[in-house]
Design an enzyme around this catalytic site. Structure first.
Site, PDB file in Angstrom:
ATOM      1  N   PHE A 127      36.391  60.275  -0.899  1.00 16.26           N
ATOM      2  CA  PHE A 127      37.588  59.440  -0.986  1.00 16.26           C
ATOM      3  C   PHE A 127      38.524  59.795   0.172  1.00 16.26           C
ATOM      4  O   PHE A 127      38.745  60.971   0.454  1.00 16.26           O
ATOM      5  CB  PHE A 127      38.273  59.660  -2.336  1.00 16.26           C
ATOM      6  CG  PHE A 127      39.350  58.661  -2.629  1.00 16.26           C
ATOM      7  CD1 PHE A 127      39.040  57.394  -3.105  1.00 16.26           C
ATOM      8  CD2 PHE A 127      40.684  58.981  -2.424  1.00 16.26           C
ATOM      9  CE1 PHE A 127      40.042  56.469  -3.376  1.00 16.26           C
ATOM     10  CE2 PHE A 127      41.687  58.056  -2.682  1.00 16.26           C
ATOM     11  CZ  PHE A 127      41.372  56.805  -3.163  1.00 16.26           C
ATOM     12  N   ASP A 196      37.458  67.067  -7.461  1.00 12.31           N
ATOM     13  CA  ASP A 196      38.356  65.940  -7.691  1.00 12.31           C
ATOM     14  C   ASP A 196      37.762  65.121  -8.838  1.00 12.31           C
ATOM     15  O   ASP A 196      36.662  64.578  -8.728  1.00 12.31           O
ATOM     16  CB  ASP A 196      38.488  65.099  -6.413  1.00 12.31           C
ATOM     17  CG  ASP A 196      39.555  64.012  -6.542  1.00 12.31           C
ATOM     18  OD1 ASP A 196      39.782  63.539  -7.685  1.00 12.31           O
ATOM     19  OD2 ASP A 196      40.151  63.635  -5.521  1.00 12.31           O
ATOM     20  N   TYR A 221      46.478  57.596 -13.408  1.00 10.74           N
ATOM     21  CA  TYR A 221      46.630  56.140 -13.575  1.00 10.74           C
ATOM     22  C   TYR A 221      45.316  55.392 -13.688  1.00 10.74           C
ATOM     23  O   TYR A 221      45.311  54.187 -13.802  1.00 10.74           O
ATOM     24  CB  TYR A 221      47.481  55.547 -12.445  1.00 10.74           C
ATOM     25  CG  TYR A 221      47.063  55.920 -11.031  1.00 10.74           C
ATOM     26  CD1 TYR A 221      45.977  55.316 -10.427  1.00 10.74           C
ATOM     27  CD2 TYR A 221      47.778  56.870 -10.307  1.00 10.74           C
ATOM     28  CE1 TYR A 221      45.603  55.649  -9.131  1.00 10.74           C
ATOM     29  CE2 TYR A 221      47.419  57.209  -9.014  1.00 10.74           C
ATOM     30  CZ  TYR A 221      46.333  56.603  -8.430  1.00 10.74           C
ATOM     31  OH  TYR A 221      45.961  56.940  -7.156  1.00 10.74           O
ATOM     32  N   LYS A 222      44.195  56.112 -13.639  1.00 12.48           N
ATOM     33  CA  LYS A 222      42.907  55.421 -13.748  1.00 12.48           C
ATOM     34  C   LYS A 222      42.503  55.373 -15.218  1.00 12.48           C
ATOM     35  O   LYS A 222      43.160  54.705 -16.011  1.00 12.48           O
ATOM     36  CB  LYS A 222      41.887  56.112 -12.851  1.00 12.48           C
ATOM     37  CG  LYS A 222      42.243  55.876 -11.376  1.00 12.48           C
ATOM     38  CD  LYS A 222      41.421  56.678 -10.389  1.00 12.48           C
ATOM     39  CE  LYS A 222      41.837  56.297  -8.967  1.00 12.48           C
ATOM     40  NZ  LYS A 222      41.419  57.290  -7.972  1.00 12.48           N
ATOM     41  N   ARG A 370      32.856  46.333  -6.729  1.00  9.17           N
ATOM     42  CA  ARG A 370      32.855  47.452  -7.687  1.00  9.17           C
ATOM     43  C   ARG A 370      33.342  46.957  -9.036  1.00  9.17           C
ATOM     44  O   ARG A 370      34.391  46.335  -9.138  1.00  9.17           O
ATOM     45  CB  ARG A 370      33.764  48.560  -7.142  1.00  9.17           C
ATOM     46  CG  ARG A 370      33.768  49.826  -7.960  1.00  9.17           C
ATOM     47  CD  ARG A 370      34.603  50.904  -7.289  1.00  9.17           C
ATOM     48  NE  ARG A 370      36.036  50.611  -7.351  1.00  9.17           N
ATOM     49  CZ  ARG A 370      37.005  51.524  -7.162  1.00  9.17           C
ATOM     50  NH1 ARG A 370      36.679  52.779  -6.872  1.00  9.17           N
ATOM     51  NH2 ARG A 370      38.273  51.178  -7.239  1.00  9.17           N
TER      52      ARG A 370
HETATM   53  C1  LIG Z   1      42.269  57.544  -6.942  1.00 10.23           C
HETATM   54  C2  LIG Z   1      41.888  58.772  -6.216  1.00 10.23           C
HETATM   55  C3  LIG Z   1      42.849  59.585  -5.612  1.00 10.23           C
HETATM   56  C4  LIG Z   1      44.280  59.139  -5.617  1.00 10.23           C
HETATM   57  O1  LIG Z   1      45.160  59.963  -4.965  1.00 10.23           O
HETATM   58  P1  LIG Z   1      46.713  59.605  -4.974  1.00 10.23           P
HETATM   59  O2  LIG Z   1      47.380  60.781  -4.415  1.00 10.23           O
HETATM   60  O3  LIG Z   1      47.085  59.296  -6.385  1.00 10.23           O
HETATM   61  O4  LIG Z   1      46.907  58.379  -4.156  1.00 10.23           O
HETATM   62  C5  LIG Z   1      42.428  60.751  -4.999  1.00 10.23           C
HETATM   63  N1  LIG Z   1      41.122  61.091  -4.982  1.00 10.23           N
HETATM   64  C6  LIG Z   1      40.171  60.322  -5.552  1.00 10.23           C
HETATM   65  C7  LIG Z   1      38.749  60.742  -5.520  1.00 10.23           C
HETATM   66  C8  LIG Z   1      40.528  59.136  -6.175  1.00 10.23           C
HETATM   67  O5  LIG Z   1      39.594  58.362  -6.711  1.00 10.23           O
END
Ligand SMILES: *Cc1c(COP(=O)(O)O)cnc(C)c1O
Length: 411
Positions: A127, A196, A221-222, A370
């Site tokens: 990511f 992560d 938030y997911k 997706r």
């Molecule tokens: C959604 C996501 C993030 C989000 O990071 P933010 O700091 O909230 O923008 C980070 N890492 C992964 C793997 C994600 O899927």
């Protein structure tokens, strides 16, 4: 499931033991939501819970609410609620900041704990924020980020690696890393590991303590349904808490924040990874999001998520064969998170045409459609209707309307 009829999908939904959980959410009429892995749906209870914190606590209690309603304890309280979802003890998880900020804190702490090593190892195609934050932390500390393809992570581990940074469920392909095996291999060369869990928490089984994990971060938030930009969390194994130090040594991570001393002294335990004042309104929304998991057997819930993915793949194979879609997620549900992605030359306009029909998935550059399955509220008939919409949009050429080729800032 070999019967791919709508009636069979509806029968499966009728027998769904999580129908009660679906009723905890509100979705607009006519919308099939397959993007809860990007932004969880709105829980029914969130608006009233926030109104109470705003009018009842902030409005009535004013500053006394920090004590009276224990606002100050929200990071620990919410962390303890997330802990059972990820196989952690309650005092190993804290809710604070964003995933990106938490990544920075843990990467810097891990580098400092391995002062004679200069390498942050991660996966190519991880990511973006994970790689960008690692680049920034590396530049500050004279370290370097190296990346390896997923299959080459283990063979890239050596005694130059200070910290291995991996996303457990890949945001695009949904493929899952073997947390236990990789953690053990990293430990064997003396490296720390940061997992992560953004696409894992609330969607797939995670057993941090069972894997002897060191450090982890994840997103609110997911699948946790905490609302747009919800606070994130971080995990530090108890055995490491007093030897690691946050580079963002703010007052909330001080041993005695309200002693107002000039010198920083880290709090014992995980509290030292706090930096500033907790975002109370956002945490109230995350608290309501976490309520949607109350009374839910997560083993069975995660099995449902996997079954939804299997079902989607089977339907796409049967209904969209020859339409140009290529599955880029693992076919084997054990190796996959709760979303499924298909590469397609026209993935972007197809995705826009789907959204116009009320089927909300998303597009991930350069060519992935997706589809995410939040098992608390996604049903089998939702998947059936979504695949029929995909088939029809490609079959009819509807995807090719000029409006669907226009680009937007957020994908
Ligand atoms: C959604 C996501 C993030 C989000 O990071 P933010 O700091 O909230 O923008 C980070 N890492 C992964 C793997 C994600 O899927």
């Amino acid at each position: 499931m070999s019967d791919l009829s709508l009636a069979a999908a509806q029968a499966r939904d009728a027998a769904d033991p999580f129908a009660f959980a679906r009723d905890r959410f509100t979705l607009p009429d006519g919308v099939i939501y397959l993007d809860g892995n990007s932004l969880g749906a709105l829980p029914l209870a969130t608006s009233a819970a926030m109104a109470d914190v705003i009018a009842g606590q902030w409005g009535e209690g004013l500053v006394t609410s920090w004590n009276r309603h224990d606002w100050i304890g929200l990071p620990q309280r919410l962390g303890a609620r997330i802990a059972p979802l990820i196989g952690a003890a309650p005092d190993e998880v804290i809710v604070t900041d964003t995933t990106s900020t938490n990544l920075f804190k843990l990467i810097a702490a891990a580098l400092a704990a391995r002062p004679h090593r200069q390498v942050i190892l991660s996966e190519a195609g991880n990511f973006p924020t994970d790689l960008y934050i690692a680049q920034g932390a590396a530049a500050m500390r004279g370290a370097q980020l190296k990346t390896a393809a997923g299959a080459e992570i283990l063979s890239s581990l050596d005694d130059h690696v200070a910290v291995l940074l991996l996303t457990h469920v890949h945001y695009k392909t949904g493929s899952v890393h073997d947390m236990a095996a990789i953690t053990a291999a990293a430990h064997a060369v003396g490296a720390l590991v940061i997992w992560d869990l953004s696409h894992s928490t609330g969607a797939v089984p995670v057993d941090l303590n069972g894997c002897n994990a060191d450090l982890a971060v994840g997103c609110g938030y997911k699948y946790l349904n905490g609302g747009p930009g919800a606070p994130a969390f971080l995990y530090v194994a108890r055995r490491l808490q007093n030897e690691l130090h946050s580079p963002l040594s703010g007052w909330m991570g001080h041993a005695a924040p309200f002693a107002f001393e000039d010198g920083y002294r880290p709090a014992p335990g995980i509290d030292r990874f706090l930096s500033g004042t907790p975002s109370v309104l956002a945490m109230a929304a995350l608290d309501a999001g976490l309520d949607t998991f109350d009374g839910v057997d997560t083993t069975a819930l995660f099995a449902k998520g996997r079954a939804l993915g299997d079902y989607c793949i089977a339907l796409m194979d049967a209904r969209c064969a020859g339409q140009g879609f290529a599955l880029i997620s693992p076919r084997n549900g054990d190796a996959r998170g709760s979303h499924v992605s298909f590469a397609h030359l026209n993935a972007w306009p197809i995705c826009q045409a789907l959204i116009a029909r009320g089927v909300i998935g998303d597009f991930r550059a350069p060519d992935a459609l997706r589809l995410g399955f939040a098992p608390l509220y996604t049903g089998f008939a939702d998947v059936w209707h979504a695949v029929e919409a995909i088939r029809d949009i490609v079959d009819s050429g509807a995807w090719d309307a000029p409006a669907y080729h226009a680009h937007s800032v957020v994908t």
